[in-house]
Design a protein around this motif. Structure first.
Motif, PDB file in Angstrom:
ATOM      1  N   ILE A  30       0.837  -1.191   0.000  1.00 19.06           N
ATOM      2  CA  ILE A  30       0.000   0.000   0.000  1.00 19.06           C
ATOM      3  C   ILE A  30       0.873   1.243   0.000  1.00 19.06           C
ATOM      4  N   ASP A  31       0.353   2.305  -0.577  1.00 16.88           N
ATOM      5  CA  ASP A  31       1.010   3.611  -0.567  1.00 16.88           C
ATOM      6  C   ASP A  31       0.179   4.513   0.334  1.00 16.88           C
ATOM      7  N   LYS A  32       0.785   4.982   1.411  1.00 19.01           N
ATOM      8  CA  LYS A  32       0.064   5.766   2.416  1.00 19.01           C
ATOM      9  C   LYS A  32      -0.230   7.195   1.974  1.00 19.01           C
ATOM     10  N   GLN A  33       0.471   7.703   0.962  1.00 18.47           N
ATOM     11  CA  GLN A  33       0.265   9.085   0.537  1.00 18.47           C
ATOM     12  C   GLN A  33      -0.454   9.207  -0.798  1.00 18.47           C
ATOM     13  N   ARG A  34      -0.723   8.100  -1.458  1.00 24.56           N
ATOM     14  CA  ARG A  34      -1.423   8.161  -2.748  1.00 24.56           C
ATOM     15  C   ARG A  34      -2.899   8.456  -2.525  1.00 24.56           C
ATOM     16  N   TYR A  35      -3.444   9.343  -3.330  1.00 27.40           N
ATOM     17  CA  TYR A  35      -4.855   9.686  -3.229  1.00 27.40           C
ATOM     18  C   TYR A  35      -5.669   8.653  -4.007  1.00 27.40           C
ATOM     19  N   PRO A  36      -6.694   8.049  -3.396  1.00 21.44           N
ATOM     20  CA  PRO A  36      -7.459   7.014  -4.101  1.00 21.44           C
ATOM     21  C   PRO A  36      -8.347   7.595  -5.193  1.00 21.44           C
ATOM     22  N   VAL A  37      -8.520   6.813  -6.251  1.00 24.64           N
ATOM     23  CA  VAL A  37      -9.441   7.167  -7.326  1.00 24.64           C
ATOM     24  C   VAL A  37     -10.537   6.104  -7.382  1.00 24.64           C
ATOM     25  N   ASN A  38     -11.562   6.375  -8.122  1.00 26.74           N
ATOM     26  CA  ASN A  38     -12.714   5.489  -8.225  1.00 26.74           C
ATOM     27  C   ASN A  38     -12.290   4.077  -8.619  1.00 26.74           C
ATOM     28  N   GLY A  39     -12.687   3.072  -7.816  1.00 31.57           N
ATOM     29  CA  GLY A  39     -12.388   1.680  -8.111  1.00 31.57           C
ATOM     30  C   GLY A  39     -11.126   1.142  -7.471  1.00 31.57           C
ATOM     31  N   ASP A  40     -10.335   1.983  -6.803  1.00 32.07           N
ATOM     32  CA  ASP A  40      -9.114   1.526  -6.140  1.00 32.07           C
ATOM     33  C   ASP A  40      -9.444   0.654  -4.938  1.00 32.07           C
ATOM     34  N   THR A  41      -8.583  -0.319  -4.661  1.00 32.03           N
ATOM     35  CA  THR A  41      -8.661  -1.090  -3.427  1.00 32.03           C
ATOM     36  C   THR A  41      -7.839  -0.356  -2.383  1.00 32.03           C
ATOM     37  N   VAL A  42      -8.415  -0.201  -1.202  1.00 29.38           N
ATOM     38  CA  VAL A  42      -7.759   0.544  -0.134  1.00 29.38           C
ATOM     39  C   VAL A  42      -7.780  -0.272   1.152  1.00 29.38           C
ATOM     40  N   LEU A  43      -6.866   0.059   2.043  1.00 29.23           N
ATOM     41  CA  LEU A  43      -6.877  -0.481   3.394  1.00 29.23           C
ATOM     42  C   LEU A  43      -7.537   0.574   4.268  1.00 29.23           C
ATOM     43  N   LEU A  75     -19.223   6.504   7.036  1.00 25.35           N
ATOM     44  CA  LEU A  75     -17.917   6.925   6.531  1.00 25.35           C
ATOM     45  C   LEU A  75     -17.199   7.887   7.474  1.00 25.35           C
ATOM     46  N   GLU A  76     -17.935   8.492   8.408  1.00 26.39           N
ATOM     47  CA  GLU A  76     -17.315   9.450   9.330  1.00 26.39           C
ATOM     48  C   GLU A  76     -16.303   8.786  10.258  1.00 26.39           C
ATOM     49  N   ASP A  77     -16.513   7.509  10.591  1.00 25.91           N
ATOM     50  CA  ASP A  77     -15.639   6.802  11.520  1.00 25.91           C
ATOM     51  C   ASP A  77     -14.572   5.975  10.822  1.00 25.91           C
ATOM     52  N   ILE A  78     -14.398   6.148   9.509  1.00 25.47           N
ATOM     53  CA  ILE A  78     -13.472   5.328   8.729  1.00 25.47           C
ATOM     54  C   ILE A  78     -12.323   6.193   8.219  1.00 25.47           C
ATOM     55  N   ALA A  79     -11.106   5.653   8.327  1.00 25.32           N
ATOM     56  CA  ALA A  79      -9.920   6.338   7.801  1.00 25.32           C
ATOM     57  C   ALA A  79      -9.274   5.446   6.749  1.00 25.32           C
ATOM     58  N   VAL A  80      -8.911   6.027   5.615  1.00 19.01           N
ATOM     59  CA  VAL A  80      -8.178   5.288   4.587  1.00 19.01           C
ATOM     60  C   VAL A  80      -6.712   5.307   4.978  1.00 19.01           C
ATOM     61  N   VAL A  81      -6.148   4.105   5.208  1.00 19.50           N
ATOM     62  CA  VAL A  81      -4.745   3.977   5.617  1.00 19.50           C
ATOM     63  C   VAL A  81      -3.830   4.102   4.411  1.00 19.50           C
ATOM     64  N   GLY A  82      -4.222   3.468   3.290  1.00 21.41           N
ATOM     65  CA  GLY A  82      -3.392   3.516   2.094  1.00 21.41           C
ATOM     66  C   GLY A  82      -4.088   2.873   0.916  1.00 21.41           C
ATOM     67  N   VAL A  83      -3.567   3.153  -0.264  1.00 18.09           N
ATOM     68  CA  VAL A  83      -4.101   2.622  -1.521  1.00 18.09           C
ATOM     69  C   VAL A  83      -3.233   1.456  -1.968  1.00 18.09           C
ATOM     70  N   VAL A  84      -3.872   0.350  -2.355  1.00 14.92           N
ATOM     71  CA  VAL A  84      -3.142  -0.827  -2.815  1.00 14.92           C
ATOM     72  C   VAL A  84      -2.528  -0.529  -4.179  1.00 14.92           C
ATOM     73  N   THR A  85      -1.207  -0.737  -4.275  1.00 19.73           N
ATOM     74  CA  THR A  85      -0.521  -0.544  -5.550  1.00 19.73           C
ATOM     75  C   THR A  85      -0.139  -1.873  -6.186  1.00 19.73           C
ATOM     76  N   HIS A  86       0.132  -2.895  -5.360  1.00 25.16           N
ATOM     77  CA  HIS A  86       0.499  -4.225  -5.839  1.00 25.16           C
ATOM     78  C   HIS A  86      -0.083  -5.264  -4.891  1.00 25.16           C
ATOM     79  N   GLU A  87      -0.446  -6.430  -5.434  1.00 27.48           N
ATOM     80  CA  GLU A  87      -0.840  -7.553  -4.600  1.00 27.48           C
ATOM     81  C   GLU A  87       0.197  -8.651  -4.768  1.00 27.48           C
TER      82      GLU A  87
END
Length: 99
Positions: A30-43, A75-87
């Motif tokens: 995961i990349d902690k500083q990447r901004y997610p776009v529509n359809g991205d998998t996130v942690l 969604l108010e209680d949820i934080a995006v930790v990072g965006v998945v770049t590779h599995e």
């Protein structure tokens, strides 16, 4: 194989803000500083629990691996930790030999 001793940035195109996370049987970078776009998998982190989810920007919602839709007030209680770049997947498993 000396390349395995190289930093991750030398093997894959990752940044210093990238981390490998294993959760619920999935290993992802995961990349902690990447901004997610529509359809991205996130942690995501919610109330101290972590989960994989797919992010939908319009309409604003998250879809978890088990199929739950999180939207509106949830969604108010949820934080995006990072965006998945590779599995990262294992191509060899002793329990299931390749024939």
């Amino acid at each position: 194989m000396t390349f395995l001793l190289q930093p991750l940035q030398h093997i894959l195109s990752t940044r210093e803000t990238s981390s490998m996370v294993e959760l619920n049987g999935r290993r992802c970078i995961i990349d902690k500083q990447r901004y997610p776009v529509n359809g991205d998998t996130v942690l995501i982190e919610m109330s101290g629990m972590y989960e994989w989810a797919m992010i939908m920007i319009h309409p604003r919602r998250l879809i978890t691996d088990d199929g739950a839709f999180l939207m509106d007030d949830l969604l108010e209680d949820i934080a995006v930790v990072g965006v998945v770049t590779h599995e990262v997947t294992c191509i060899y498993d002793e329990a299931r030999p390749i024939i």
